[in-house]
Design a protein around this motif. Sequence first.
Motif, PDB file in Angstrom:
ATOM      1  N   VAL A 208      79.459 105.721 -14.123  1.00 16.20           N
ATOM      2  CA  VAL A 208      79.875 104.338 -14.388  1.00 16.20           C
ATOM      3  C   VAL A 208      78.681 103.390 -14.474  1.00 16.20           C
ATOM      4  CG1 VAL A 208      82.163 104.627 -13.368  1.00 16.20           C
ATOM      5  CG2 VAL A 208      80.248 103.914 -11.920  1.00 16.20           C
ATOM      6  N   VAL A 209      77.528 103.789 -13.936  1.00 14.08           N
ATOM      7  CA  VAL A 209      76.338 102.942 -13.998  1.00 14.08           C
ATOM      8  C   VAL A 209      75.106 103.824 -14.181  1.00 14.08           C
ATOM      9  CG1 VAL A 209      77.280 101.085 -12.555  1.00 14.08           C
ATOM     10  CG2 VAL A 209      76.019 102.971 -11.484  1.00 14.08           C
ATOM     11  N   LEU A 210      74.038 103.180 -14.650  1.00 12.36           N
ATOM     12  CA  LEU A 210      72.713 103.801 -14.672  1.00 12.36           C
ATOM     13  C   LEU A 210      71.871 103.172 -13.570  1.00 12.36           C
ATOM     14  CD1 LEU A 210      71.737 103.989 -18.444  1.00 12.36           C
ATOM     15  CD2 LEU A 210      72.414 105.868 -16.958  1.00 12.36           C
ATOM     16  N   TRP A 211      71.112 104.001 -12.891  1.00 18.09           N
ATOM     17  CA  TRP A 211      70.222 103.513 -11.838  1.00 18.09           C
ATOM     18  C   TRP A 211      68.792 103.882 -12.206  1.00 18.09           C
ATOM     19  CZ3 TRP A 211      68.590 106.584  -7.079  1.00 18.09           C
ATOM     20  CH2 TRP A 211      67.751 105.823  -6.261  1.00 18.09           C
TER      21      TRP A 211
ATOM     22  N   MET B  94      72.363 108.731 -13.707  1.00 25.96           N
ATOM     23  CA  MET B  94      73.746 108.286 -13.856  1.00 25.96           C
ATOM     24  C   MET B  94      74.464 108.473 -12.524  1.00 25.96           C
ATOM     25  SD  MET B  94      74.948 109.529 -17.665  1.00 25.96           S
ATOM     26  CE  MET B  94      74.639 111.269 -17.377  1.00 25.96           C
ATOM     27  N   LEU B  95      75.198 107.430 -12.104  1.00 28.97           N
ATOM     28  CA  LEU B  95      75.916 107.455 -10.836  1.00 28.97           C
ATOM     29  C   LEU B  95      77.398 107.240 -11.080  1.00 28.97           C
ATOM     30  CD1 LEU B  95      73.574 105.124  -8.718  1.00 28.97           C
ATOM     31  CD2 LEU B  95      73.351 107.590  -9.097  1.00 28.97           C
TER      32      LEU B  95
ATOM     33  N   ARG C 204      75.078 110.840  -7.401  1.00 32.13           N
ATOM     34  CA  ARG C 204      74.361 111.191  -8.623  1.00 32.13           C
ATOM     35  C   ARG C 204      75.200 112.125  -9.483  1.00 32.13           C
ATOM     36  NH1 ARG C 204      71.383 115.391 -10.526  1.00 32.13           N
ATOM     37  NH2 ARG C 204      69.653 114.905 -11.935  1.00 32.13           N
ATOM     38  N   VAL C 205      75.202 111.858 -10.793  1.00 29.06           N
ATOM     39  CA  VAL C 205      75.905 112.707 -11.749  1.00 29.06           C
ATOM     40  C   VAL C 205      74.906 113.548 -12.549  1.00 29.06           C
ATOM     41  CG1 VAL C 205      77.455 112.751 -13.744  1.00 29.06           C
ATOM     42  CG2 VAL C 205      77.834 111.098 -11.907  1.00 29.06           C
TER      43      VAL C 205
ATOM     44  N   ASP D 247      76.169 102.305 -23.066  1.00 27.58           N
ATOM     45  CA  ASP D 247      77.451 101.730 -22.675  1.00 27.58           C
ATOM     46  C   ASP D 247      77.553 101.486 -21.174  1.00 27.58           C
ATOM     47  OD1 ASP D 247      77.331 104.637 -22.584  1.00 27.58           O
ATOM     48  OD2 ASP D 247      79.409 104.564 -21.902  1.00 27.58           O
ATOM     49  N   LEU D 248      76.621 102.020 -20.389  1.00 23.60           N
ATOM     50  CA  LEU D 248      76.683 101.869 -18.939  1.00 23.60           C
ATOM     51  C   LEU D 248      75.802 100.727 -18.478  1.00 23.60           C
ATOM     52  CD1 LEU D 248      76.495 105.621 -17.785  1.00 23.60           C
ATOM     53  CD2 LEU D 248      78.533 104.207 -18.149  1.00 23.60           C
TER      54      LEU D 248
END
Length: 299
Positions: free
Chosen positions: A154-157, A165-166, A172-173, A184-185
């Motif tokens: 859902v977000v980038l860190w 990607m988290l 963490r994904v 898009d994130l």
Amino acid sequence: MQPMTATRPAPAAAKRDPAPSRVAYKAHRLWLTPLFRQLMRVGVPVFLLTMAVGWYFSNPTNRFAIMEKVQEVRRSVEERPEFMVKLMAVEGASPVVSDAIRQMIPVDFPVSSFDLDLDAMQAEVAELDVIERVDLRIRPGGVLEVAVTERTPVVLWRAATGLEMLDATGHRVASISARNGRADLPLLAGSGAQDDVPEALALLAAAGPLARDIRGLVRMGERRWDIVLDGEQRIQLPEQNPVQALEQVIALDQAQDLLARNLTFIDMRNPARPTLRMAAPAVEELRRIKGLELGGPAQ
């Protein structure tokens, strides 16, 4: 003539005593004891059988022959067609994750289901960051099914090691090499940002009309958030109740077109006293205007 002598009659034989002897009496009484009867009927045969089996298995040759026979019978049962697994099906995974799972479980099919440690295989697959849940089972027809539920990013860190990607919990994904890989994130930055993903998502949801202008959120001091907008504008939010402070900024913008002005910082760390910081050109222009006012009109 000889004198006649009187003869004594022979003594009568002694009568046999019908009472049992002391030993026979005690033996009879002992036999009438239920525990003794069970011991003689069950205990003694079991003891003799145990001694015989122990003597037989004391010979290494006999033990080896018995174990070989047991293994032979066991393999004949385990390798029956109804217990054989012929293929593996990965359900619910993307192609990349599916390939990774197949590499982690290098099973040579066909294989007996008794030779598969499903718990160990499931624990190994669950170690993948992208896996939220995994279940392994053997379906009828000899199919090893790996049912996977992947984490949804859902977000980038922006971490020190790169872009991660988290999911919604901050787990963490996967990693990506460039921002445009998942444009898009929304983007998060700063130390500790991964630990407060739910709060960041709440801020993004409350951003409303500002959402399309947000470039990212920065975690400051692992305590609070800064929202970075296009044009290098920043909204500095407080540690407590950041959503309410952001809603206050949105209300000011809608009432006074606040963000359209030449501002660099909107400091809401003290929501009771919002502070605005103007850009350098705006400050210079303000000083020029004030100088003209103080000097008065030229003669």
